[in-house]
Design a protein around this motif. Sequence first.
Motif, PDB file in Angstrom:
ATOM      1  N   ASP B 250       0.864  -1.167   0.000  1.00 43.73           N
ATOM      2  CA  ASP B 250       0.000   0.000   0.000  1.00 43.73           C
ATOM      3  C   ASP B 250       0.907   1.225   0.000  1.00 43.73           C
ATOM      4  OD1 ASP B 250      -1.793   1.989   0.306  1.00 43.73           O
ATOM      5  OD2 ASP B 250      -2.787   1.173   2.073  1.00 43.73           O
ATOM      6  N   ILE B 251       1.251   1.650  -1.219  1.00 45.85           N
ATOM      7  CA  ILE B 251       2.243   2.709  -1.370  1.00 45.85           C
ATOM      8  C   ILE B 251       1.804   4.009  -0.704  1.00 45.85           C
ATOM      9  CG2 ILE B 251       1.419   3.364  -3.680  1.00 45.85           C
ATOM     10  CD1 ILE B 251       5.050   3.345  -2.510  1.00 45.85           C
ATOM     11  N   VAL B 252       0.492   4.252  -0.704  1.00 43.91           N
ATOM     12  CA  VAL B 252      -0.007   5.494  -0.089  1.00 43.91           C
ATOM     13  C   VAL B 252       0.293   5.489   1.411  1.00 43.91           C
ATOM     14  CG1 VAL B 252      -2.025   6.954   0.276  1.00 43.91           C
ATOM     15  CG2 VAL B 252      -1.830   5.632  -1.821  1.00 43.91           C
ATOM     16  N   GLU B 253      -0.029   4.367   2.052  1.00 44.14           N
ATOM     17  CA  GLU B 253       0.193   4.271   3.496  1.00 44.14           C
ATOM     18  C   GLU B 253       1.687   4.313   3.809  1.00 44.14           C
ATOM     19  OE1 GLU B 253      -2.141   4.697   5.550  1.00 44.14           O
ATOM     20  OE2 GLU B 253      -0.811   4.468   7.275  1.00 44.14           O
ATOM     21  N   ILE B 254       2.491   3.628   2.992  1.00 45.25           N
ATOM     22  CA  ILE B 254       3.941   3.614   3.244  1.00 45.25           C
ATOM     23  C   ILE B 254       4.527   5.019   3.095  1.00 45.25           C
ATOM     24  CG2 ILE B 254       6.151   2.763   2.325  1.00 45.25           C
ATOM     25  CD1 ILE B 254       4.691   0.064   1.849  1.00 45.25           C
ATOM     26  N   ILE B 255       4.097   5.743   2.074  1.00 44.04           N
ATOM     27  CA  ILE B 255       4.614   7.111   1.888  1.00 44.04           C
ATOM     28  C   ILE B 255       4.123   8.033   3.004  1.00 44.04           C
ATOM     29  CG2 ILE B 255       4.357   9.171   0.399  1.00 44.04           C
ATOM     30  CD1 ILE B 255       5.004   7.406  -1.962  1.00 44.04           C
ATOM     31  N   ARG B 256       2.873   7.859   3.409  1.00 41.29           N
ATOM     32  CA  ARG B 256       2.365   8.674   4.527  1.00 41.29           C
ATOM     33  C   ARG B 256       3.219   8.456   5.778  1.00 41.29           C
ATOM     34  NH1 ARG B 256      -3.942   7.747   5.259  1.00 41.29           N
ATOM     35  NH2 ARG B 256      -3.774   9.393   6.787  1.00 41.29           N
ATOM     36  N   GLN B 257       3.553   7.191   6.025  1.00 44.12           N
ATOM     37  CA  GLN B 257       4.324   6.882   7.232  1.00 44.12           C
ATOM     38  C   GLN B 257       5.772   7.349   7.125  1.00 44.12           C
ATOM     39  OE1 GLN B 257       4.103   2.750   8.255  1.00 44.12           O
ATOM     40  NE2 GLN B 257       1.942   2.836   8.749  1.00 44.12           N
ATOM     41  N   THR B 258       6.434   6.971   6.020  1.00 47.85           N
ATOM     42  CA  THR B 258       7.876   7.228   5.938  1.00 47.85           C
ATOM     43  C   THR B 258       8.185   8.684   5.579  1.00 47.85           C
ATOM     44  OG1 THR B 258       7.868   6.461   3.652  1.00 47.85           O
ATOM     45  CG2 THR B 258       8.477   4.852   5.334  1.00 47.85           C
ATOM     46  N   VAL B 259       7.604   9.173   4.504  1.00 53.63           N
ATOM     47  CA  VAL B 259       7.892  10.544   4.079  1.00 53.63           C
ATOM     48  C   VAL B 259       7.301  11.537   5.094  1.00 53.63           C
ATOM     49  CG1 VAL B 259       7.644  12.242   2.230  1.00 53.63           C
ATOM     50  CG2 VAL B 259       8.009   9.848   1.667  1.00 53.63           C
ATOM     51  N   GLY B 260       6.104  11.215   5.607  1.00 55.31           N
ATOM     52  CA  GLY B 260       5.504  12.070   6.639  1.00 55.31           C
ATOM     53  C   GLY B 260       6.403  12.129   7.861  1.00 55.31           C
ATOM     54  N   ASN B 261       6.921  10.985   8.261  1.00 55.90           N
ATOM     55  CA  ASN B 261       7.836  10.938   9.398  1.00 55.90           C
ATOM     56  C   ASN B 261       9.118  11.703   9.100  1.00 55.90           C
ATOM     57  OD1 ASN B 261      10.500   9.453  10.208  1.00 55.90           O
ATOM     58  ND2 ASN B 261       9.106   9.055  11.895  1.00 55.90           N
ATOM     59  N   PHE B 262       9.632  11.558   7.873  1.00 62.79           N
ATOM     60  CA  PHE B 262      10.899  12.226   7.532  1.00 62.79           C
ATOM     61  C   PHE B 262      10.732  13.750   7.529  1.00 62.79           C
ATOM     62  CE2 PHE B 262      14.230  13.825   4.760  1.00 62.79           C
ATOM     63  CZ  PHE B 262      15.328  13.276   5.386  1.00 62.79           C
ATOM     64  N   PHE B 263       9.667  14.235   6.926  1.00 64.52           N
ATOM     65  CA  PHE B 263       9.425  15.688   6.911  1.00 64.52           C
ATOM     66  C   PHE B 263       9.255  16.210   8.350  1.00 64.52           C
ATOM     67  CE2 PHE B 263       7.479  15.956   2.326  1.00 64.52           C
ATOM     68  CZ  PHE B 263       8.746  15.756   1.809  1.00 64.52           C
ATOM     69  N   TRP B 264       8.569  15.424   9.159  1.00 58.44           N
ATOM     70  CA  TRP B 264       8.372  15.833  10.558  1.00 58.44           C
ATOM     71  C   TRP B 264       9.727  15.922  11.273  1.00 58.44           C
ATOM     72  CZ3 TRP B 264       9.447  14.112  15.442  1.00 58.44           C
ATOM     73  CH2 TRP B 264       8.789  14.754  16.478  1.00 58.44           C
ATOM     74  N   CYS B 265      10.583  14.927  11.044  1.00 63.84           N
ATOM     75  CA  CYS B 265      11.917  14.936  11.668  1.00 63.84           C
ATOM     76  C   CYS B 265      12.751  16.116  11.160  1.00 63.84           C
ATOM     77  CB  CYS B 265      12.652  13.622  11.387  1.00 63.84           C
ATOM     78  SG  CYS B 265      11.980  12.229  12.293  1.00 63.84           S
ATOM     79  N   MET B 266      12.594  16.463   9.880  1.00 62.85           N
ATOM     80  CA  MET B 266      13.311  17.634   9.339  1.00 62.85           C
ATOM     81  C   MET B 266      12.918  18.889  10.112  1.00 62.85           C
ATOM     82  SD  MET B 266      13.127  17.139   5.218  1.00 62.85           S
ATOM     83  CE  MET B 266      13.870  18.713   4.823  1.00 62.85           C
ATOM     84  N   GLU B 267      11.609  19.008  10.341  1.00 63.54           N
ATOM     85  CA  GLU B 267      11.096  20.184  11.056  1.00 63.54           C
ATOM     86  C   GLU B 267      11.602  20.197  12.501  1.00 63.54           C
ATOM     87  OE1 GLU B 267       8.609  22.540   9.925  1.00 63.54           O
ATOM     88  OE2 GLU B 267       7.027  22.521  11.421  1.00 63.54           O
ATOM     89  N   ALA B 268      11.555  19.023  13.141  1.00 62.74           N
ATOM     90  CA  ALA B 268      11.937  18.944  14.555  1.00 62.74           C
ATOM     91  C   ALA B 268      13.428  19.182  14.762  1.00 62.74           C
ATOM     92  CB  ALA B 268      11.525  17.580  15.119  1.00 62.74           C
ATOM     93  N   ASN B 269      14.243  18.870  13.745  1.00 62.45           N
ATOM     94  CA  ASN B 269      15.707  18.986  13.897  1.00 62.45           C
ATOM     95  C   ASN B 269      16.307  20.034  12.981  1.00 62.45           C
ATOM     96  OD1 ASN B 269      16.344  16.590  15.772  1.00 62.45           O
ATOM     97  ND2 ASN B 269      15.028  15.688  14.208  1.00 62.45           N
ATOM     98  N   GLN B 270      15.540  21.032  12.609  1.00 64.24           N
ATOM     99  CA  GLN B 270      16.035  21.996  11.615  1.00 64.24           C
ATOM    100  C   GLN B 270      17.279  22.758  12.080  1.00 64.24           C
ATOM    101  OE1 GLN B 270      13.363  25.326  10.801  1.00 64.24           O
ATOM    102  NE2 GLN B 270      11.966  24.522  12.305  1.00 64.24           N
ATOM    103  N   ALA B 271      17.382  22.966  13.364  1.00 70.03           N
ATOM    104  CA  ALA B 271      18.557  23.707  13.860  1.00 70.03           C
ATOM    105  C   ALA B 271      19.835  22.951  13.553  1.00 70.03           C
ATOM    106  CB  ALA B 271      18.417  23.920  15.362  1.00 70.03           C
ATOM    107  N   GLN B 272      19.741  21.625  13.520  1.00 70.71           N
ATOM    108  CA  GLN B 272      20.938  20.807  13.283  1.00 70.71           C
ATOM    109  C   GLN B 272      21.344  20.795  11.816  1.00 70.71           C
ATOM    110  OE1 GLN B 272      20.913  17.331  11.833  1.00 70.71           O
ATOM    111  NE2 GLN B 272      23.144  17.267  12.029  1.00 70.71           N
TER     112      GLN B 272
END
Lengths: 233, 422
Positions: B250-272
């Motif tokens: 289920d590519i939609v669910e996988i992208i929601r989980q992985t890419v959504g998580n990655f973008f969230w981590c980018m936001e949370a760690n932007q200072a780094q």
Amino acid sequence: MKEVIIQGLSQAYANLVRMFAEFLPRLLVMMVIVVVGFLVAYGLKMILRAVLHVTRLDRLSEEAGASRFLRMAALPSMTELLSRSLFWVTWLGFILIGISVLGVAGLQEQISRLFLLLPAIFIAILILFVGLVTANFLSRAALLAAVNAGYASPKLLSWSIRFVIWALAVSMALEQVGVARQTVLAAFSIVFGALMFGLAIAFGLGGKELAREFLERNLRDKKKEKYEEPQPL
Amino acid sequence: MAEESFLADDFLRQLMSVGEVDLLVGVPTYNNASTLGQTLYSVEETLRHNFVRQRAVILNVDGGSADETRQLFLQSGEGRDANHNKGLTSLRTTHRISCEYGKAPSQGLALHNIVAAADLLRAKACAVISPTTTNLTPSWVVNLLRPVYSESLDFVAPLYARTRFQGLLVRDLLYPMSRAIFGQRIREIYCEEWGFSGRLASQCLEKDVWREEAVRARPEAWMAITAISVGLKCGQSFLGPKIAPPTGTDIVEIIRQTVGNFFWCMEANQAQWLSHSNSQPVPTFGPDHELSLDGIPPSQEKIFELFRSGVSELEPILGSILSQDTHAQIKAIARSDRSQFHFLTELWVKTLYEFAASYHHAVLNRDHLVQALVPLYRGRLCSILLERADSSADAMETQSEAVCKEFERQKPYLVERWTVNR
């Protein structure tokens, strides 16, 4: 004869002076109320604007897609819209109080009615706003889900959802302000009922083959289609 | 302690009865009775033969299985203890603890329980092992635990042998983008088996993010990015090919989980990451990739059709996410003939960076934004399948490296779009 005319004129003049003397203080009171109302409304507007900036309502509105609609309708941002609404509702309230102070016969009753209607108008605006945001959010969610699943006519599905929610919100708002209650209720029931009935007929009779294909594709062949895409992880 | 507020009393009692340990192996389960036996066998064999003097615990965290997974876990332990007492090599008792963290499976909740237990037991090295992997061998567990225990690494990602059409989302998006953004060349931060130190567990436990949807969905990637962000040592270890029962794609669910998580981590760690450029290799145990030419290329027809219709139907949504120029280029390639179709790497990288920046600026609901990426990923996938259908394994690896370089080259563009005021 001449005396009677002079007496009548002087009586009329005295009445006019008395009326004016009675009216002038009321007018002044009204103007004071209007000015004070303006200041209070302006103060409330600034407070609300600051609170909404802190709560980042504009960002929420942007995310929900409501801001796009506001821009399309050449309206200001959500924070600005709500602050201005509060300003006008408050000031209008003060203006009406001011007018009622004038004591113009017949106007009192109309103003009282308008006063009773103000909260209902505010709630109706709120219902329309919530309806707008919900319709936009759900129709976009449906569009994305339908496009990604490869369904036919995703825009039709999306617009149907938007239309139903809009229709519901508009009828609820009109019901709230009491505009032609029976007509609104009947119109909504007819439109909604006709839509559902039409869909039922379309799927049940006209679109029998299409419905069968749709169900077959989504139930029987779903696994086969899914495996066409390579393992992503 | 923070963990006292959410760990069940019975679970806490079990942990206290164990005392301190050197090694902790976490096995998150949900209806895995059919494959759990092999997993436990591999874990126990590893601990028995490779960590003879170390105190160890196997921790099962279950999401409310209905197939007696937990009972199987505890019973299999009893049976093997008998064998162990008959004179095998381990000098210590391997403890087994099982807890149920809820009535529905959640990767985030499972890991939260594991790191809390690791912190409480002062474990030095930990590993999370997936019971769905059917070809798990003792060497996998050793390869994840040893770099942490002996080489003092804090996060150890797995490296899997793959066929050429497997893991394209990892090779064309997740790895190159995470490498360019966070500067560490870890190939598989989205994984089901990984190792981590007690130090990292304690750091993660202190973070107040466990209720975030992105962390709940893919906690392992968040853990890896946290390790990088706080300057802990990361590495990767080769495990071999991974075989798991087919769960569908289920590519939609996988992208929601992985890419959504990655973008969230980018936001949370932007200072780094905003001030850093380039990437560094990480300690790697075993080959750093293994690509076989097995596998039949999937049909591109349907994938291309989904890309084309997606670009057309989502035009207003894509228009609010992408720059005018990028959007115009995507619309132009969507109009091209399938045989002539190319989704160039440069355009792909630019597209992803614009998606990431739009996610940061929240131009629309973030989950919707991530879902809007699916048709474009399909377009890129189709392009790869067309271009690399006859490539050798080495050529494919060279192409993957070129994608990574392009992500690094365009990073200033991402920083520019990310930091611009909207």
